[in-house]
Design a protein around this motif. Structure first.
Motif, PDB file in Angstrom:
ATOM      1  N   TYR A 193     100.462 -20.790  21.673  1.00 31.92           N
ATOM      2  CA  TYR A 193     100.959 -19.531  22.213  1.00 31.92           C
ATOM      3  C   TYR A 193      99.748 -19.119  21.498  1.00 31.92           C
ATOM      4  O   TYR A 193      99.042 -17.415  21.775  1.00 31.92           O
ATOM      5  CB  TYR A 193     102.044 -19.016  21.727  1.00 31.92           C
ATOM      6  N   ALA A 196      96.308 -18.927  22.862  1.00 30.90           N
ATOM      7  CA  ALA A 196      96.084 -17.847  24.671  1.00 30.90           C
ATOM      8  C   ALA A 196      96.457 -16.430  23.559  1.00 30.90           C
ATOM      9  O   ALA A 196      95.217 -15.530  24.513  1.00 30.90           O
ATOM     10  CB  ALA A 196      97.094 -18.052  24.992  1.00 30.90           C
ATOM     11  N   GLN A 197      96.827 -15.751  22.722  1.00 30.81           N
ATOM     12  CA  GLN A 197      97.556 -14.713  22.298  1.00 30.81           C
ATOM     13  C   GLN A 197      95.981 -13.197  21.819  1.00 30.81           C
ATOM     14  O   GLN A 197      95.778 -12.718  21.490  1.00 30.81           O
ATOM     15  CB  GLN A 197      98.219 -14.494  21.989  1.00 30.81           C
ATOM     16  N   ILE A 206      90.474 -19.559  32.412  1.00 30.36           N
ATOM     17  CA  ILE A 206      90.482 -20.654  31.823  1.00 30.36           C
ATOM     18  C   ILE A 206      91.025 -21.857  33.227  1.00 30.36           C
ATOM     19  O   ILE A 206      91.522 -21.074  34.041  1.00 30.36           O
ATOM     20  CB  ILE A 206      92.312 -20.599  31.335  1.00 30.36           C
ATOM     21  N   PHE A 220     100.424 -18.321  29.585  1.00 26.14           N
ATOM     22  CA  PHE A 220      99.268 -17.904  30.763  1.00 26.14           C
ATOM     23  C   PHE A 220      99.813 -16.647  31.849  1.00 26.14           C
ATOM     24  O   PHE A 220      98.507 -15.684  32.079  1.00 26.14           O
ATOM     25  CB  PHE A 220      98.555 -18.898  31.353  1.00 26.14           C
ATOM     26  N   LEU A 225      96.010 -13.934  32.353  1.00 29.25           N
ATOM     27  CA  LEU A 225      94.745 -14.615  32.380  1.00 29.25           C
ATOM     28  C   LEU A 225      94.924 -15.515  33.967  1.00 29.25           C
ATOM     29  O   LEU A 225      95.347 -15.679  34.732  1.00 29.25           O
ATOM     30  CB  LEU A 225      95.305 -16.481  31.697  1.00 29.25           C
ATOM     31  N   THR A 227      93.952 -18.871  36.235  1.00 29.83           N
ATOM     32  CA  THR A 227      93.859 -20.198  36.089  1.00 29.83           C
ATOM     33  C   THR A 227      93.411 -20.832  37.498  1.00 29.83           C
ATOM     34  O   THR A 227      93.678 -20.430  38.332  1.00 29.83           O
ATOM     35  CB  THR A 227      95.308 -20.613  35.593  1.00 29.83           C
TER      36      THR A 227
END
Length: 479
Positions: A193, A196-197, A206, A220, A225, A227
């Motif tokens: 977390y 990602a943040q 990603i 995500f 994001l 993916t």
């Protein structure tokens, strides 16, 4: 009324109607005292059944937006703005408005079923209580004095624990690092977390393995994001796919679980691990390596070197925890990376929780410095090998015509491919009725027709019974 509810949305129809009327009231289009259409009339106008309108009006009534006057029908509350009475917040709207997305509904259902009912549990990705070093922890507590401060600790985590991890990682995983490059987290989940943040932003691309535990994370999707998937087979993912994805989508970060991957149980060969680092170094892409299982290998002949242990440029952010080798309830995880990155993540963690609780950090430090750690790890691997073998034997005996699977050499998961046209969600529904739980493969991003069976949580004496219950579910679906 020109507005109509959208039946394609995930929001229930009654809630859409309640939300719409509440907005009209808020905008002043329905002033206090306005008579609303009768339930039958509104149902006809919106082309829904009357029960849906009744439920929508119930929501508005509970929120204090409307009142029901006998003989006069339903109207906007005369004191809707709370001048003479308090109003109950519309918590449904707040829940839907939040930006942090919930877990997938089916994951929530499986979790609730397992918690509420006495199921044979092939679903939960944790260790059974008899595999946890509870007695060892008790001995540590009885023989050692806790003398740590109970105040806030260092933002990166307790220094004694970080120093203990430096030695542990060097000995057990051949990773060279310093205490300054380690951040203690509340399990691996919080580490993911924070990464990602703090290191990505909306719209970044990603890549992660397919299937993958990462696919099931709402982190995500919450962040917006983009993916992209790296297909996994019995030999792991293909490093060359990274190049293709990067050329098309400008990948900003990779999320990989190369050793006894969740959910497939596969291990990425050492040649491929080296190739991943060659490619990512050429392209300048950081790799987030999730490594919960490398210490629970069932064979000494398998090379379980992590990406981080062969990383010569510092491009790998390494995440691990005690959840799969000791106890998930300790909530001790860590991330290793460049000092600047660790400081950035530590600052964010401090804003979230002011740092990790000191007591489990102290206990974890004492544990990995003691002889108990190696003793428990040896026992753990033996017991997990036994559980795996019982499950494999039961599957071969009962379900060879229904599924096939890869035999993992470590970890806690077996990835099964279903034979024929079997809907894994219908299979789960029937299995839950029979008292056994698993996770459908689709929840990990794979194509339909797979299930994950986890043998770490289920008691050994219940494994064969669990497979028999699963077999009954297959038989029921064929009728």
């Amino acid at each position: 009324m020109e507005w109509r509810p959208d039946k394609q949305l995930d929001i229930p129809i009654y809630q859409q109607i309640a939300n719409y009327i509440q907005k009209r009231i808020a905008y002043g289009e329905y002033p206090p005292g306005t008579i609303l259409p009768s339930e039958r009339k509104l149902a006809k106008e919106l082309e829904v059944n009357r029960a849906t309108i009744v439920t929508a009006y119930d929501v508005l009534y509970s929120n204090g937006m409307i009142e029901r006057i006998k003989g006069s029908g339903t109207r906007v509350h005369s004191d809707v703005w709370g001048l003479t009475r308090s109003r109950v917040p519309n918590w449904d709207l707040y829940v839907e408005r939040g930006s942090f997305l919930p877990n997938l509904p089916l994951f929530q259902q499986i979790r609730d079923e397992v918690l509420e009912k006495n199921l044979i549990n092939f679903a939960s990705g944790e260790l059974a209580s008899d595999l946890m070093p509870t007695k060892m922890f008790k001995e540590i507590l009885s023989k050692n004095d806790f003398q740590q401060s109970l105040g806030y600790d260092h933002p990166q985590g307790n220094l004694e624990l970080r120093n203990s991890l430096v030695a542990h990682l060097k000995t057990h995983k051949h990773i060279d690092c310093s205490s300054q490059s380690i951040l203690i987290t509340s399990g691996a989940q919080q580490a993911l977390y924070l990464v990602a943040q703090c290191l990505l932003e909306k719209g970044d691309a990603i890549a992660y393995e397919d299937p993958s535990y990462a696919h099931s994370l709402p982190i995500f999707r919450t962040m917006g994001l983009k993916t992209f998937k790296l297909p996994v087979n019995e030999d792991g993912m293909n490093p060359e796919d990274i190049i293709k994805l990067h050329q098309k989508h400008n990948i900003k970060m990779l999320f990989l679980n190369p050793i006894f991957q969740n959910p497939t149980g596969t291990i990425l060969p050492i040649e491929k691990r080296k190739r991943v680092l060659e490619i990512t170094n050429e392209l300048g892409i950081p790799v987030v390596e999730d490594d919960p299982y490398s210490l629970i290998s069932f064979s000494e002949e398998i090379d379980t070197s992590s990406l981080k242990s062969i990383d010569e440029t510092g491009s790998v952010l390494y995440i691990s925890s005690f959840s799969k080798i000791a106890a998930s309830g300790l909530r001790i995880g860590w991330i290793i990376g460049p000092d600047k990155i660790i400081q950035r993540l530590a600052d964010a963690k401090q804003q979230i929780d002011f740092g990790h609780s000191i007591f489990p950090q102290w206990l974890a430090s004492e544990y990995i410095q003691s002889h108990y750690f190696d003793q428990n790890l040896k026992s753990l691997k033996a017991l997990l090998t036994e559980k795996r073998n019982i499950l494999i034997s039961s599957l071969k005996e009962e379900l060879t015509s229904e599924l096939s699977f890869h035999v993992p050499e470590g970890g806690i998961h077996i990835w099964c491919s279903l034979h024929g046209d079997v809907n894994e969600f219908h299979l789960l529904e029937e299995s839950l009725r029979n008292g056994v739980a698993f996770v459908p493969g689709s929840l990990f991003g794979s194509e339909k027709g797979y299930i994950r069976l986890t043998f770490g949580r289920v008691d050994s004496h219940l494994i064969s019974e669990g497979v028999q219950r699963l077999k009954r579910a297959f038989v029921k679906l064929k009728k």
